[in-house]
Design a protein around this motif. Structure first.
Motif, PDB file in Angstrom:
ATOM      1  N   GLY A 208       0.793  -1.223   0.000  1.00 43.02           N
ATOM      2  CA  GLY A 208       0.000   0.000   0.000  1.00 43.02           C
ATOM      3  C   GLY A 208       0.824   1.271   0.000  1.00 43.02           C
ATOM      4  O   GLY A 208       0.298   2.364   0.252  1.00 43.02           O
ATOM      5  N   ILE A 209       2.125   1.185  -0.305  1.00 43.69           N
ATOM      6  CA  ILE A 209       3.032   2.334  -0.263  1.00 43.69           C
ATOM      7  C   ILE A 209       3.516   2.640  -1.679  1.00 43.69           C
ATOM      8  O   ILE A 209       3.902   1.733  -2.412  1.00 43.69           O
ATOM      9  CB  ILE A 209       4.241   2.042   0.643  1.00 43.69           C
ATOM     10  N   PRO A 210       3.525   3.911  -2.092  1.00 44.91           N
ATOM     11  CA  PRO A 210       3.996   4.238  -3.441  1.00 44.91           C
ATOM     12  C   PRO A 210       5.509   4.114  -3.570  1.00 44.91           C
ATOM     13  O   PRO A 210       6.242   4.182  -2.578  1.00 44.91           O
ATOM     14  CB  PRO A 210       3.554   5.696  -3.622  1.00 44.91           C
ATOM     15  N   ILE A 211       5.976   3.948  -4.788  1.00 43.38           N
ATOM     16  CA  ILE A 211       7.406   4.052  -5.092  1.00 43.38           C
ATOM     17  C   ILE A 211       7.817   5.499  -4.846  1.00 43.38           C
ATOM     18  O   ILE A 211       7.088   6.427  -5.182  1.00 43.38           O
ATOM     19  CB  ILE A 211       7.675   3.637  -6.546  1.00 43.38           C
ATOM     20  N   GLN A 212       8.997   5.709  -4.262  1.00 42.64           N
ATOM     21  CA  GLN A 212       9.438   7.053  -3.903  1.00 42.64           C
ATOM     22  C   GLN A 212      10.786   7.353  -4.540  1.00 42.64           C
ATOM     23  O   GLN A 212      11.720   6.558  -4.428  1.00 42.64           O
ATOM     24  CB  GLN A 212       9.514   7.191  -2.378  1.00 42.64           C
ATOM     25  N   ILE A 213      10.862   8.512  -5.208  1.00 38.48           N
ATOM     26  CA  ILE A 213      12.091   8.944  -5.862  1.00 38.48           C
ATOM     27  C   ILE A 213      12.502  10.284  -5.266  1.00 38.48           C
ATOM     28  O   ILE A 213      11.765  11.270  -5.365  1.00 38.48           O
ATOM     29  CB  ILE A 213      11.910   9.079  -7.385  1.00 38.48           C
ATOM     30  N   SER A 214      13.663  10.316  -4.621  1.00 41.25           N
ATOM     31  CA  SER A 214      14.182  11.535  -3.996  1.00 41.25           C
ATOM     32  C   SER A 214      15.369  12.030  -4.811  1.00 41.25           C
ATOM     33  O   SER A 214      16.351  11.301  -4.987  1.00 41.25           O
ATOM     34  CB  SER A 214      14.618  11.257  -2.550  1.00 41.25           C
ATOM     35  N   VAL A 215      15.263  13.263  -5.305  1.00 41.57           N
ATOM     36  CA  VAL A 215      16.311  13.836  -6.148  1.00 41.57           C
ATOM     37  C   VAL A 215      17.030  14.936  -5.377  1.00 41.57           C
ATOM     38  O   VAL A 215      16.391  15.816  -4.791  1.00 41.57           O
ATOM     39  CB  VAL A 215      15.721  14.404  -7.454  1.00 41.57           C
ATOM     40  N   TYR A 216      18.350  14.880  -5.361  1.00 42.27           N
ATOM     41  CA  TYR A 216      19.206  15.907  -4.774  1.00 42.27           C
ATOM     42  C   TYR A 216      20.101  16.448  -5.885  1.00 42.27           C
ATOM     43  O   TYR A 216      20.123  15.915  -7.003  1.00 42.27           O
ATOM     44  CB  TYR A 216      20.080  15.330  -3.663  1.00 42.27           C
ATOM     45  N   ASP A 217      20.856  17.505  -5.585  1.00 37.70           N
ATOM     46  CA  ASP A 217      21.799  18.005  -6.584  1.00 37.70           C
ATOM     47  C   ASP A 217      22.815  16.932  -6.969  1.00 37.70           C
ATOM     48  O   ASP A 217      23.220  16.835  -8.131  1.00 37.70           O
ATOM     49  CB  ASP A 217      22.551  19.228  -6.051  1.00 37.70           C
ATOM     50  N   ASP A 218      23.234  16.130  -5.980  1.00 43.94           N
ATOM     51  CA  ASP A 218      24.354  15.227  -6.202  1.00 43.94           C
ATOM     52  C   ASP A 218      23.975  13.749  -6.247  1.00 43.94           C
ATOM     53  O   ASP A 218      24.837  12.899  -6.420  1.00 43.94           O
ATOM     54  CB  ASP A 218      25.411  15.424  -5.115  1.00 43.94           C
ATOM     55  N   LYS A 219      22.686  13.423  -6.058  1.00 45.23           N
ATOM     56  CA  LYS A 219      22.305  12.013  -6.060  1.00 45.23           C
ATOM     57  C   LYS A 219      20.816  11.861  -6.360  1.00 45.23           C
ATOM     58  O   LYS A 219      20.030  12.792  -6.219  1.00 45.23           O
ATOM     59  CB  LYS A 219      22.635  11.353  -4.711  1.00 45.23           C
ATOM     60  N   VAL A 220      20.458  10.643  -6.778  1.00 46.47           N
ATOM     61  CA  VAL A 220      19.064  10.254  -6.987  1.00 46.47           C
ATOM     62  C   VAL A 220      18.835   8.960  -6.224  1.00 46.47           C
ATOM     63  O   VAL A 220      19.611   8.005  -6.353  1.00 46.47           O
ATOM     64  CB  VAL A 220      18.741  10.041  -8.479  1.00 46.47           C
ATOM     65  N   VAL A 221      17.780   8.924  -5.402  1.00 46.82           N
ATOM     66  CA  VAL A 221      17.483   7.764  -4.558  1.00 46.82           C
ATOM     67  C   VAL A 221      16.109   7.221  -4.944  1.00 46.82           C
ATOM     68  O   VAL A 221      15.114   7.950  -4.903  1.00 46.82           O
ATOM     69  CB  VAL A 221      17.511   8.130  -3.064  1.00 46.82           C
ATOM     70  N   LEU A 222      16.041   5.945  -5.324  1.00 46.27           N
ATOM     71  CA  LEU A 222      14.777   5.266  -5.604  1.00 46.27           C
ATOM     72  C   LEU A 222      14.519   4.249  -4.508  1.00 46.27           C
ATOM     73  O   LEU A 222      15.391   3.421  -4.216  1.00 46.27           O
ATOM     74  CB  LEU A 222      14.810   4.548  -6.957  1.00 46.27           C
TER      75      LEU A 222
END
Length: 467
Positions: free
Chosen positions: A276-290
Motif C-alpha cells: 500500500g506504499i507508493p514508489i518514492q524517488i528523492s532527487v538531490y543536486d548530487d544524487k538520486v534515490v529510488l
C-alpha cells in the motif's frame, strides 16, 4: 554445531513447540531436537520413551502431518529428534500459520500471510482475480499505449493487437473465468489506486534530507506512470552540464537516462503492491534515490542479486506485459544494464540497501560533472556525505594541476570568503602582498576569477574551472 534454519534445540518438550514444527513444515523442513540446551550441550530428557509414543500422534492430530520421531544418544544422554519434511500445502496450528526463517520462527499475518498462501497454491499476488474490474473498465489510453509499444517491440502477434481488448487481455494471461486479475487493474486502469492502495509514484526534490523544495505525484496505468515519471525527471528535476565540440553545444545530464529508466522499471515490476506504499524517488543536486517496497526472492542476498542470476520477477504477469511492450528484457539483466550505463556515463554503480523494508537504490553524481554543471562555488554548498570528500579532492586536483599550490590556495580562500582582501591573503599564505597581487592578475587574465564591484565593497567571483 549451531542452531540454523534447519535445526532447533529445546531442553524439554512443551506443546507450544508444535509451532516450531509447523514453521519447519511451511518452510524448507528441519529438525527439532529435544534434550539440548541453547548452547547445543546434550542435557538429555527423562521421558524419552514416552515422547517417542506420544509425539507422532499429537503432531498428526494437531497439525495434520506425519513426522519421524527418533531416539538418539549423545554423551550418554537420551535425546528425541523430530524430523520434519517441507509440505506443499499450508500447515496451521490452531488457525495460526508459522514459518521458519533463518534461525527464528515467525507467525505470518496480513500481507505476509497472503503471499505465503498464494505461493503454496502456486500463484502470485498479481495473479489473483479482481471481480470489480472488467474489460470495459480498461482505459482506452492505456490499451492504446500498450498496443503501440508492443507493435514496436515485435514481441506480440500483430493480429492479436488488432483484435478486441478481451483478446489482448486473454493473450497476456490477465483474464480467467472469474474475471480479470489484479495485474490487469494496474496495467490498464486509469486509476489503479481504486483497486490497489499506493499504486502510484511520488517524486521530490531535496536540498537536504529535511528540506523538501517541491514534489509531484504520478498516477494512471503503470505504463503511463513509467513514461510520465521519466519525462518529469528530465524536464523538472535533473540538472545537466554544458560542453562544446567546436561550435556544437552539448547538454549532458548528471545521471544516465537508460540506468534511471531500468531502475524505475525494476521498481515497478518487482514492487510489493500489497504494501500500500507508493514508489518514492528523492532527487538531490548530487544524487538520486529510488525506494521500492519490494522483497528479494526467498533466500536471496544482495550479493546474489548483484551477480549473474536468472529472472525471478516478483509479479510475473506485470513482467510479462512490460516485456511484450518492449520495456524490459526477460533474462534478469536489469542490474547488469544499470551498471553498464553508469560506467559508460562516468559515474559509480549505484548503491543498494535492503535494510529498510524495501530496496533502496542510490545513484551518486560524478564530482567532476557536478563542478562542470554547477560551478566550483555553488557546488561547495552541496552537502552529500559521500560526495563531499570526493568533491574537495577533485576540485583541488583540477586546480592544483593547472595553477600550482599558491594560486589554488587563493581560489580556495575566495570560495570560502568572496570578500577576502589581498592583505588577508598575504597573511594567511605567508607571502608578500606584491606576490598576492601578481597571482591575482594572472588568475584574472586566465579567466579563473573576476572582481565584481569596486576595490572597496566589492567581491571575488570564482568562475567554472576550464577543461
Amino acid at each position: 554445531m549451531k542452531e540454523s534454519q534447519h535445526i532447533e534445540w529445546k531442553e524439554t518438550w512443551r506443546d507450544e513447540y508444535l509451532r516450531w514444527i509447523c514453521g519447519f513444515a511451511n518452510a524448507e523442513g528441519g529438525v527439532l531436537v529435544i534434550g539440548r540446551n541453547d548452547k547445543g550441550v546434550a542435557v538429555g530428557v527423562d521421558n524419552a520413551k514416552k515422547l517417542l509414543t506420544d509425539l507422532p500422534n499429537k503432531i498428526r492430530d494437531m497439525l495434520g502431518i506425519m513426522v519421524d520421531v527418533n531416539l538418539r544418544t549423545a554423551k550418554g544422554k537420551e535425546l528425541v529428534e523430530i524430523r520434519v519434511d517441507p509440505y506443499p500445502s499450508p500447515i496451521s496450528y490452531k488457525g495460526e500459520y508459522h514459518y521458519r526463517s533463518g534461525s527464528t520462527k515467525q507467525e505470518l499475518k496480513g500481507a505476509a500471510l497472503e503471499r505465503f498462501l498464494l505461493k503454496k497454491r502456486g500463484r502470485h499476488w498479481d495473479d489473483v482475480p479482481e471481480p470489480l474490474f472488467n474489460a470495459r473498465s480498461c482505459s482506452a489510453k492505456a490499451m492504446r499505449l500498450f498496443k503501440q509499444r508492443a507493435t514496436q517491440s515485435g514481441r506480440m502477434d500483430r493480429a492479436v493487437l488488432r483484435d478486441s481488448r478481451e483478446v489482448v487481455l486473454g493473450n497476456l494471461e490477465l483474464a480467467e473465468r472469474h474475471g480479470l486479475k489484479r495485474a490487469a487493474c494496474l496495467l490498464f486502469s486509469d486509476r489503479p489506486e481504486r483497486f490497489v492502495s499506493g499504486a502510484w509514484i511520488k517524486l521530490g526534490f531535496f536540498v537536504t534530507d529535511d528540506d523538501l523544495r517541491y514534489q509531484d505525484e504520478v498516477h494512471g496505468s503503470l505504463f503511463e506512470q513509467v513514461e510520465e515519471t521519466l519525462n518529469i525527471l528530465h524536464v523538472k528535476y535533473l540538472k545537466a552540464y554544458i560542453s562544446y565540440q567546436g561550435l556544437q553545444r552539448l547538454e549532458t545530464f548528471l545521471f544516465p537516462y537508460a540506468a534511471l529508466r531500468e531502475a524505475l522499471l525494476n521498481a515497478v515490476v518487482h514492487k510489493d503492491y500489497s504494501s500500500g506504499i507508493p514508489i518514492q524517488i528523492s532527487v538531490y543536486d548530487d544524487k538520486v534515490v529510488l525506494w521500492n517496497p519490494g522483497n528479494l526472492p526467498e533466500n536471496w542476498t544482495l550479493e546474489r542479486l548483484m551477480a549473474k542470476h536468472p529472472s525471478r520477477p516478483y509479479n510475473p504477469l506485470l513482467a510479462n506485459a512490460f516485456f511484450r511492450a518492449g520495456y524490459i528484457e526477460a533474462w534478469g539483466r536489469g542490474i547488469e544494464k544499470i551498471n553498464h550505463e553508469c560506467r559508460e556515463h562516468g559515474i559509480d554503480a549505484p548503491l543498494y540497501d535492503h535494510s529498510m523494508s524495501g530496496l533502496m537504490l542510490t545513484f551518486h553524481a560524478n564530482p567532476q560533472h557536478l563542478i562542470d554543471a554547477l560551478g566550483p562555488r555553488d557546488v561547495r554548498h552541496i552537502t552529500g556525505e559521500r560526495l563531499g570528500e570526493k568533491l574537495g579532492e577533485k576540485l583541488g586536483e583540477k586546480l592544483g594541476e593547472k595553477l600550482g599550490e599558491t594560486r589554488t590556495a587563493i581560489i580556495n580562500a575566495m570560495l570560502s570568503n568572496a570578500r577576502v582582501t589581498a592583505v588577508e591573503l598575504a597573511r594567511s599564505l605567508q607571502i608578500s602582498t606584491t606576490a598576492v597581487e601578481k597571482n591575482l592578475r594572472i588568475l584574472k587574465k586566465q579567466g579563473y576569477i573576476e572582481r565584481i564591484g569596486p576595490a572597496k565593497g566589492g567581491h571575488w567571483q570564482v568562475k567554472v574551472t576550464r577543461s
